[in-house]
Design an enzyme around this catalytic site. Structure first.
Site, short mmCIF file in Angstrom:
data_model
loop_
_atom_site.label_atom_id
_atom_site.label_comp_id
_atom_site.label_asym_id
_atom_site.label_seq_id
_atom_site.Cartn_x
_atom_site.Cartn_y
_atom_site.Cartn_z
N HIS A 64 0.81 -1.22 0.00
CA HIS A 64 0.00 0.00 0.00
C HIS A 64 0.85 1.27 0.00
O HIS A 64 0.48 2.26 -0.62
CB HIS A 64 -0.99 -0.03 1.18
CG HIS A 64 -2.05 -1.08 0.98
ND1 HIS A 64 -2.40 -2.00 1.94
CD2 HIS A 64 -2.81 -1.37 -0.11
CE1 HIS A 64 -3.34 -2.79 1.46
NE2 HIS A 64 -3.60 -2.44 0.22
N ASP A 88 -10.36 -3.29 0.01
CA ASP A 88 -9.91 -3.40 1.40
C ASP A 88 -9.61 -2.04 2.01
O ASP A 88 -9.55 -1.91 3.23
CB ASP A 88 -8.66 -4.29 1.46
CG ASP A 88 -7.58 -3.82 0.50
OD1 ASP A 88 -6.83 -2.90 0.85
OD2 ASP A 88 -7.49 -4.35 -0.63
N GLU A 108 -15.01 0.08 -6.48
CA GLU A 108 -14.79 -1.36 -6.24
C GLU A 108 -16.01 -2.11 -6.76
O GLU A 108 -17.14 -1.73 -6.44
CB GLU A 108 -14.57 -1.59 -4.73
CG GLU A 108 -14.73 -3.03 -4.26
CD GLU A 108 -13.71 -4.00 -4.84
OE1 GLU A 108 -12.50 -3.75 -4.70
OE2 GLU A 108 -14.13 -5.02 -5.43
N ASP A 139 -18.45 -1.16 -11.48
CA ASP A 139 -17.42 -1.75 -12.32
C ASP A 139 -16.47 -0.64 -12.79
O ASP A 139 -16.89 0.30 -13.47
CB ASP A 139 -18.13 -2.41 -13.52
CG ASP A 139 -17.16 -3.06 -14.49
OD1 ASP A 139 -15.95 -2.79 -14.40
OD2 ASP A 139 -17.63 -3.82 -15.35
N ASP A 157 -5.74 -0.96 -8.33
CA ASP A 157 -5.35 -1.88 -7.26
C ASP A 157 -6.13 -3.17 -7.46
O ASP A 157 -7.09 -3.46 -6.74
CB ASP A 157 -5.68 -1.22 -5.91
CG ASP A 157 -5.21 -2.04 -4.73
OD1 ASP A 157 -4.60 -3.11 -4.94
OD2 ASP A 157 -5.47 -1.62 -3.59
N PRO A 164 -12.73 -11.34 -12.31
CA PRO A 164 -13.29 -9.99 -12.45
C PRO A 164 -12.27 -8.92 -12.84
O PRO A 164 -12.63 -7.88 -13.38
CB PRO A 164 -13.88 -9.69 -11.06
CG PRO A 164 -13.28 -10.67 -10.13
CD PRO A 164 -12.91 -11.88 -10.95
#
Ligand code: AG3
Length: 287
Positions: A64, A88, A108, A139, A157, A164
């Site tokens: 990160h 996350d 996300e 999406d 990320d 996906p």
């Protein structure tokens, strides 16, 4: 007898890594993938998507810090940042440590990842509560194709280029990422393992090099992803991640890091010889 339960990441290259666990904290199947959060013996809590390790509490700072601070310190005035994937929240957390960043939008695709991490991984996801953060469940491919918003930095990320996340490694997606960037904006993307995913890296670099004026790879070492050595890609029409990097900006920010620092920022772009040889024609040179 003491319980001896292990979880295993089976990588498609045909290698596996095993982690001893204390307990399973969450397991669910979303429309996109299987989401698992376990408490491990050696590495704290861990998130796995479709059985692939995304985050462990022990080493998530490496990934990160390197995905967020490299582009944010190269851009001279990063005000608006878009994170695609990264449900996350760890990337958003690092981006928002920069006081100059006014807004960070996370897009996300999988609500289950965000919800499970909010509940079970608060040290990673906590910044999603920041007033400068906006979470959009959508999406990312469609988002960059349609949004009217513009961003100074886009961070992709993603998980591995299967399931996906596969379209997040495609040309059309990056043409639209360029569309949503302000002039000279920077994109950084999760770029896989130089050992196991040479083809994915090559294809990503060649796409970035055809969409943007400059494309680079930089490396970091981590504990939990297959092979340890891992890469990010950096692309921009304007900024070179080494020549346009101002180490004074890092000092001036007054932030404390666990992995990132100014010399390492520059060193990360110095690639091992096998990567230089392999991607010679695709890498913008500098440093
Ligand atoms: N993104 C996943 C990086 C790829 C991991 N691959 C694997 N374990 N095979 C991590 C998301 C962190 N915010």
């Amino acid at each position: 007898m003491k319980s001896d339960i292990w979880i295993e990441e089976r990588h498609r290259a045909g290698v596996a890594a095993r982690f001893r666990i204390k307990q399973v904290l969450f397991q669910g199947t979303s429309p996109f993938q299987e989401v698992t959060i376990v408490d491990t013996v050696p590495l704290g809590k861990m998130l796995l998507n479709d059985g692939l390790v995304m985050v462990s509490e022990k080493d998530e700072f490496v990934y990160h810090e390197m995905i967020a601070h490299v582009p944010v310190f190269v851009h001279p005035s990063p005000r608006r940042v878009l994170v695609i994937g990264g449900g996350d929240g760890g990337t958003v957390r690092e981006v928002l440590r920069h006081r100059g960043v006014r807004a960070c939008r996370l897009v996300e695709i999988d609500r289950m990842v965000v919800d499970a991490c909010r509940k079970h991984l608060p040290a990673v996801s906590g910044a999603l509560k920041d007033r400068r953060a906006t979470v959009t469940i959508a999406d990312g491919v469609k988002f960059v194709a349609t949004t009217r918003e513009r961003f100074d930095v886009v961070i992709v990320d993603s998980t591995d280029p299967i399931g996906p996340a596969a379209p997040l490694f495609g040309r059309k997606f990056y043409a639209n990422v360029r569309r949503v960037l302000t002039p000279g904006g920077i994109v950084v993307s999760q770029a896989e393992s130089p050992f196991y995913e040479a083809e994915a890296q090559r294809s990503l670099l060649s796409i970035l090099g055809s969409v943007f004026k400059r494309a680079h790879l930089y490396n970091f070492s981590n504990l939990t992803y297959p092979g340890g050595l891992w890469s990010f890609a950096f692309a921009s029409d304007r900024f070179c991640p080494v020549e346009d990097f101002r180490p004074e900006a890092v000092r001036g920010a007054g932030l404390k890091f666990q992995y990132y620092n100014a010399p390492l920022h520059m060193a990360a772009f110095q690639l091992p010889q096998f990567m230089r040889d392999r991607y010679k024609k695709l890498l913008s040179c500098c440093g």
